[in-house]
Design a protein around this motif. Structure first.
Motif, PDB file in Angstrom:
ATOM      1  N   CYS A 175       0.827  -1.057   0.122  1.00 31.43           N
ATOM      2  CA  CYS A 175       0.000  -0.048   0.085  1.00 31.43           C
ATOM      3  C   CYS A 175       1.058   1.292  -0.059  1.00 31.43           C
ATOM      4  O   CYS A 175       1.620   1.294   0.959  1.00 31.43           O
ATOM      5  CB  CYS A 175      -0.969  -0.080   1.226  1.00 31.43           C
ATOM      6  SG  CYS A 175      -1.752   1.412   1.514  1.00 31.43           S
ATOM      7  N   ASP A 194      -0.672  -6.103   2.631  1.00 30.37           N
ATOM      8  CA  ASP A 194      -1.700  -6.783   2.401  1.00 30.37           C
ATOM      9  C   ASP A 194      -2.761  -6.321   1.517  1.00 30.37           C
ATOM     10  O   ASP A 194      -3.582  -5.533   2.045  1.00 30.37           O
ATOM     11  CB  ASP A 194      -2.232  -7.448   3.609  1.00 30.37           C
ATOM     12  CG  ASP A 194      -3.408  -8.341   3.503  1.00 30.37           C
ATOM     13  OD1 ASP A 194      -3.590  -9.109   2.382  1.00 30.37           O
ATOM     14  OD2 ASP A 194      -4.187  -8.569   4.319  1.00 30.37           O
ATOM     15  N   THR A 195      -2.684  -6.240   0.160  1.00 29.60           N
ATOM     16  CA  THR A 195      -3.459  -5.533  -0.579  1.00 29.60           C
ATOM     17  C   THR A 195      -4.335  -6.330  -1.698  1.00 29.60           C
ATOM     18  O   THR A 195      -3.610  -7.447  -1.754  1.00 29.60           O
ATOM     19  CB  THR A 195      -2.904  -4.199  -1.531  1.00 29.60           C
ATOM     20  OG1 THR A 195      -2.144  -4.958  -2.230  1.00 29.60           O
ATOM     21  CG2 THR A 195      -2.003  -3.258  -0.383  1.00 29.60           C
ATOM     22  N   ARG A 208      -6.789  -1.103  -6.723  1.00 30.70           N
ATOM     23  CA  ARG A 208      -6.258  -1.916  -5.720  1.00 30.70           C
ATOM     24  C   ARG A 208      -6.828  -1.200  -4.326  1.00 30.70           C
ATOM     25  O   ARG A 208      -7.198  -0.142  -4.400  1.00 30.70           O
ATOM     26  CB  ARG A 208      -4.911  -2.194  -5.400  1.00 30.70           C
ATOM     27  CG  ARG A 208      -4.289  -2.965  -6.657  1.00 30.70           C
ATOM     28  CD  ARG A 208      -2.937  -3.385  -6.472  1.00 30.70           C
ATOM     29  NE  ARG A 208      -2.894  -4.560  -5.480  1.00 30.70           N
ATOM     30  CZ  ARG A 208      -2.963  -5.531  -5.866  1.00 30.70           C
ATOM     31  NH1 ARG A 208      -2.657  -6.052  -7.204  1.00 30.70           N
ATOM     32  NH2 ARG A 208      -2.661  -6.702  -4.924  1.00 30.70           N
ATOM     33  N   ARG A 209      -7.063  -2.122  -3.311  1.00 27.89           N
ATOM     34  CA  ARG A 209      -7.450  -1.604  -2.168  1.00 27.89           C
ATOM     35  C   ARG A 209      -6.783  -2.126  -1.104  1.00 27.89           C
ATOM     36  O   ARG A 209      -6.202  -3.407  -1.186  1.00 27.89           O
ATOM     37  CB  ARG A 209      -8.991  -2.171  -1.772  1.00 27.89           C
ATOM     38  CG  ARG A 209      -9.543  -1.750  -0.402  1.00 27.89           C
ATOM     39  CD  ARG A 209     -11.196  -1.898  -0.557  1.00 27.89           C
ATOM     40  NE  ARG A 209     -11.212  -3.492  -1.027  1.00 27.89           N
ATOM     41  CZ  ARG A 209     -12.360  -3.639  -1.932  1.00 27.89           C
ATOM     42  NH1 ARG A 209     -13.411  -2.629  -1.882  1.00 27.89           N
ATOM     43  NH2 ARG A 209     -12.759  -4.868  -2.186  1.00 27.89           N
ATOM     44  N   CYS A 210      -6.333  -1.603   0.000  1.00 30.22           N
ATOM     45  CA  CYS A 210      -5.568  -2.071   1.242  1.00 30.22           C
ATOM     46  C   CYS A 210      -6.349  -2.718   2.179  1.00 30.22           C
ATOM     47  O   CYS A 210      -7.390  -2.267   2.634  1.00 30.22           O
ATOM     48  CB  CYS A 210      -4.638  -0.716   1.698  1.00 30.22           C
ATOM     49  SG  CYS A 210      -3.699  -1.246   3.183  1.00 30.22           S
ATOM     50  N   ARG A 211      -6.034  -4.075   2.653  1.00 26.75           N
ATOM     51  CA  ARG A 211      -6.685  -4.687   3.618  1.00 26.75           C
ATOM     52  C   ARG A 211      -6.303  -4.057   4.925  1.00 26.75           C
ATOM     53  O   ARG A 211      -7.075  -4.477   5.855  1.00 26.75           O
ATOM     54  CB  ARG A 211      -6.546  -6.091   3.379  1.00 26.75           C
ATOM     55  CG  ARG A 211      -6.961  -6.859   2.392  1.00 26.75           C
ATOM     56  CD  ARG A 211      -7.413  -8.253   2.461  1.00 26.75           C
ATOM     57  NE  ARG A 211      -7.656  -8.990   1.399  1.00 26.75           N
ATOM     58  CZ  ARG A 211      -7.053  -9.581   0.360  1.00 26.75           C
ATOM     59  NH1 ARG A 211      -5.653  -9.677   0.591  1.00 26.75           N
ATOM     60  NH2 ARG A 211      -7.525 -10.241  -0.687  1.00 26.75           N
ATOM     61  N   SER A 212      -5.279  -3.274   5.169  1.00 27.91           N
ATOM     62  CA  SER A 212      -5.030  -2.910   6.518  1.00 27.91           C
ATOM     63  C   SER A 212      -5.728  -1.538   6.800  1.00 27.91           C
ATOM     64  O   SER A 212      -6.290  -1.275   7.758  1.00 27.91           O
ATOM     65  CB  SER A 212      -3.596  -2.752   6.656  1.00 27.91           C
ATOM     66  OG  SER A 212      -2.948  -2.294   7.813  1.00 27.91           O
ATOM     67  N   CYS A 213      -5.387  -0.468   5.745  1.00 26.88           N
ATOM     68  CA  CYS A 213      -5.726   0.964   6.150  1.00 26.88           C
ATOM     69  C   CYS A 213      -7.308   1.104   5.378  1.00 26.88           C
ATOM     70  O   CYS A 213      -7.830   2.184   5.516  1.00 26.88           O
ATOM     71  CB  CYS A 213      -4.756   1.990   5.841  1.00 26.88           C
ATOM     72  SG  CYS A 213      -4.555   2.470   4.227  1.00 26.88           S
TER      73      CYS A 213
END
Lengths: 169, 310
Positions: A131, A138-139, A154-159
């Motif tokens: 990210c 983890d994205t 894409r998308r960040c799974r964390s933020c």
């Protein structure tokens, strides 16, 4: 012989920015293939499109003509070439840094392409794209096609923030 | 000259400056309005190759991409999700880019002359002022895209076939065909992956999505056979190391479908081929009435106002 004039033209050309990713100069993007002076003094610039249908190409050409005219080069010819085809591997290290600083994940290095039939990809490649906003590894890809021909979403799974990724080509 | 160019205080990198200072000498209102200026276009015809054959072949590959792009553009603002809208428009744009260079090459070789009525560039003449009998695309690309399932089946077949073709064409003796192919391979690999992944999701999805994906594949199937039938121009140019004999592509396309369809729980259709009339098809300019619909949308405004500029 490289004249001061030609050096100047090259500097102007390399400083023109990409209309769709304005954090990058055309030199960062790796699309400038040549800056030469013809016999009659015309500055001949050769650039290569990122994608066949890249709509930014004509704007790049217009911008190159405008900036070179402003720098005192009256005769300018901007040509495009398709071969060899542009690769994201040509984006400079400085360009990759600027992309990341602007919140766009830079492409991974691909290296030379294998010869022969292109293998089918049925699951998104496991290549890690960190990210660019929080740095978490983890994205997930939300769409292979983004707002410009060069980017995927894409998308960040964390933020949980969405971001663009310059997809490898 | 615009003041921003000379005032150092405004010498920032604002790309919108270009809009304010662009030469407003009036672009033609409908087409590109500018010459792509591609360096390869005026390369000499390879030795031993007939100029008219090469022009016809460039038109075939250009028209496949042009008509496919026009069909796909019909999804813009109508796709099931915003992401798919963007994806389909991106695929159309890549194909349009491939078409533009090939049309310019065909024009450089003389293909635009019979249709020229104004000052437009070759690619615009060929796009807007050619009648259906002058188009050389395969029938598949002119067919109605139907629902999203049929669209995905259409892209899967088209991109698998065109990718196999372009990959071989990177070795063409014609530098324009080789250059277009080099870029197209990278783009088509994305298109094929997109369609294959959606085929899996829909085929191996709900009962409804499975049924519609299978129906879409069934609808597209009768147009597949034509993709592998070589035209005399293709045979001659393949012999000369310039073109690809499409019959060679069947194995690779079948291989892709054999990989995708079973995983997607779909059945390979068994349907009779259509699209040829007396052995002649799209490559000879013999088209279905669907092409008329595509051309009406694409050409009618330009033909009604051929002198319009902005």
């Amino acid at each position: 012989m490289v004249t001061a004039d030609l050096l100047d033209a090259r500097t102007v050309v390399e400083g023109v920015v990409d209309p769709e990713m304005p954090m990058l100069t055309l030199a960062d993007l790796g699309v400038v293939r040549g800056v030469e002076t013809a016999g009659d003094g015309t500055v001949v610039v050769t650039i290569t499109p990122t994608y066949s249908g890249c709509p930014a190409l004509e704007e790049m050409r217009a911008d190159l003509r405008r900036k070179l005219h402003a720098a005192g080069h009256d005769r300018v010819d901007v040509r495009t070439t398709f071969s060899p085809p542009w690769s994201t591997d040509w984006i400079s290290d400085a360009g990759r840094r600027k992309l990341a600083e602007a919140g766009v994940a830079p492409p991974a290095h691909l290296g030379p392409r294998a010869v022969g039939p292109v293998p089918l990809t049925l699951v998104a490649p496991s290549r890690a794209v960190a990210c660019p906003l929080c740095g978490a590894p983890d994205t997930e890809e939300t769409s292979r096609f983004g707002p410009t021909a060069c980017t995927a979403l894409r998308r960040c799974r964390s933020c949980a923030e969405p971001f663009e990724h310059v997809k490898e080509i | 000259m615009h003041s921003d160019d000379t005032d150092p205080a405004h010498h920032d990198e604002n790309v919108y400056d270009a809009l304010a200072t662009a030469d407003d000498d009036g672009r033609w209102a409908f087409g590109t309005g500018f010459d792509a200026g591609t360096a390869e276009i005026d390369a000499p015809v390879p030795e031993g190759v007939d100029r008219a054959d090469l022009a016809a072949y460039c038109l075939m590959l250009a028209d496949d991409a042009l008509i496919a792009a026009q069909r796909l553009a019909g999804w813009t603002a109508k796709a099931p999700e915003l992401e798919e809208d963007v994806a389909l428009a991106n695929i159309a744009l890549d194909l349009l880019g491939q078409a533009r260079v090939l049309l310019s090459r065909a024009g450089h070789l003389g293909a635009a002359e019979p249709f020229r009525a104004g000052p437009q560039d070759d690619e615009d003449v060929l796009t807007y002022f050619r009648d259906d009998r002058g188009f050389r695309n395969v029938t598949l690309v002119e067919t109605d895209l139907g629902d999203f399932g049929r669209t995905i089946a259409w892209i899967l077949v088209l991109s698998s076939w065109r990718l196999a073709l372009m990959q071989r064409l990177t070795g063409s003796r014609d530098p324009v065909l080789a250059a277009v192919a080099g870029k197209a391979v990278k783009e088509l690999a994305y298109h094929r992956d997109y369609a294959a992944q959606w085929t899996l999701r829909l085929g191996d999805g709900t009962e409804l999505s499975h049924a519609r994906m299978q129906a879409g594949l069934d609808d597209v199937w009768p147009f597949v056979e034509e993709l592998f039938l070589p035209h005399d121009v293709e045979r001659r140019l393949a012999e000369a190391g310039v073109a690809v004999d499409p019959a060679e592509l069947r194995g690779e396309v079948d291989g892709v479908l054999e990989q995708v369809l079973p995983l997607a729980t779909l059945t390979r259709p068994e349907r009779a081929a259509v699209g040829l009339v007396g052995g002649r098809g799209g490559r000879d300019g013999v088209h279905t009435e669907s092409l008329g619909t595509v051309l009406a949308v694409m050409q009618s405004l330009a033909r009604a106002h051929p002198e319009a500029t902005w």
